[in-house]
Write an enzyme that holds these catalytic residues in place. Structure first.
Site, PDB file in Angstrom:
ATOM      1  N   VAL A   8      -9.696  68.706  22.793  1.00 34.88           N
ATOM      2  CA  VAL A   8      -9.525  67.660  21.781  1.00 34.88           C
ATOM      3  C   VAL A   8      -8.945  66.447  22.482  1.00 34.88           C
ATOM      4  O   VAL A   8      -8.388  66.547  23.575  1.00 34.88           O
ATOM      5  CB  VAL A   8      -8.600  68.114  20.625  1.00 34.88           C
ATOM      6  N   SER A   9      -9.054  65.291  21.834  1.00 36.17           N
ATOM      7  CA  SER A   9      -8.676  64.037  22.497  1.00 36.17           C
ATOM      8  C   SER A   9      -7.183  63.757  22.489  1.00 36.17           C
ATOM      9  O   SER A   9      -6.649  63.123  23.388  1.00 36.17           O
ATOM     10  CB  SER A   9      -9.417  62.856  21.853  1.00 36.17           C
ATOM     11  N   THR A  10      -6.468  64.197  21.437  1.00 42.19           N
ATOM     12  CA  THR A  10      -5.042  63.884  21.331  1.00 42.19           C
ATOM     13  C   THR A  10      -4.226  65.135  21.060  1.00 42.19           C
ATOM     14  O   THR A  10      -4.745  66.176  20.658  1.00 42.19           O
ATOM     15  CB  THR A  10      -4.785  62.878  20.194  1.00 42.19           C
ATOM     16  N   GLN A  13      -4.508  66.675  17.452  1.00 42.13           N
ATOM     17  CA  GLN A  13      -5.711  67.343  16.983  1.00 42.13           C
ATOM     18  C   GLN A  13      -5.644  68.846  17.224  1.00 42.13           C
ATOM     19  O   GLN A  13      -4.935  69.323  18.114  1.00 42.13           O
ATOM     20  CB  GLN A  13      -6.941  66.741  17.666  1.00 42.13           C
ATOM     21  N   LYS A  35      -7.095  66.129  26.137  1.00 40.72           N
ATOM     22  CA  LYS A  35      -7.317  64.909  26.916  1.00 40.72           C
ATOM     23  C   LYS A  35      -8.501  64.151  26.326  1.00 40.72           C
ATOM     24  O   LYS A  35      -9.442  64.753  25.808  1.00 40.72           O
ATOM     25  CB  LYS A  35      -7.632  65.252  28.382  1.00 40.72           C
TER      26      LYS A  35
END
Length: 202
Positions: A8-10, A13, A35
């Site tokens: 996931v990006s953050t 999440q 990341k």
């Protein structure tokens, strides 16, 4: 070995949905990472790619979980071929262990790049069309000379008001027809250009 990779990006999440899907593929180990997909620094993925051996399988929930771009996906595809590693993307229904899956994988990455190129062209064409219609694109131009004159006059009045402990600044701006944001923009510019005169103007 069957490896699963979830990203996931953050930090906020949740990885649960991806992990649940990966477990259905009987992964021996699931590697997770929080990341951005555009980040070059993804240590968990880097270590996983180094760990993969011949006949291993790598499973992801979706292509965009492992790849940051079509170019990157093609690089990964070559890496998997060189190591004789099978690659599966659940949502994209890709399984490179089959000839059709390998073909579809190649076509999907190529179409993804084509879609991005078309979108880029459309954006450029849209900006050009808007420019031809007289629409201002990009950052707004600096404050007009008329606004600067109004603000300078208001600045002078407000400075005098403060000396007399009268702080009806909002009324002054209203009387002069000056937006609050416009005035503060002028004040910030004034202070920047006149560091020796840093009176309190609010």
């Amino acid at each position: 070995m069957i490896y699963g990779y979830a990203r996931v990006s953050t930090q906020d999440q949740n990885l649960d949905m991806q992990i649940k899907a990966l477990k259905k593929y009987n992964c021996d180990e699931i590697i997770t990472e929080k990341k951005s997909g555009t980040s070059l620094d993804r240590p968990a993925l880097k270590k996983l790619l180094e760990t993969l051996r011949k006949d291993d399988t790598l499973v992801v929930y979706k292509l965009d979980r492992i790849s940051r771009s079509t170019k990157h996906m093609i690089t990964l595809s070559d890496h998997f071929k060189d190591k004789s590693v099978k690659f599966i993307s659940i949502k994209d229904q890709i399984d490179t262990s089959t000839p059709m899956g390998a073909f579809f994988f190649t076509v999907t990455t190529a179409l993804g790049q084509l879609e991005r190129d078309i979108l880029s062209i459309r954006v450029k064409d849209g900006l050009e069309a808007a420019k031809n219609r007289g629409v201002q694109c990009g950052r707004k131009k600096g404050m007009t000379l008329e606004n600067k004159r109004k603000c300078a006059y208001a600045y002078d009045i407000i400075t005098k008001l403060r000396k007399n402990d009268k702080t009806s600044i909002a009324q002054v701006l209203k009387d002069q027809g000056i937006a609050r944001n416009t005035y503060y923009r002028y004040v910030n510019e004034y202070k920047k250009n006149n560091p020796e005169n840093q009176g309190e103007l609010f």
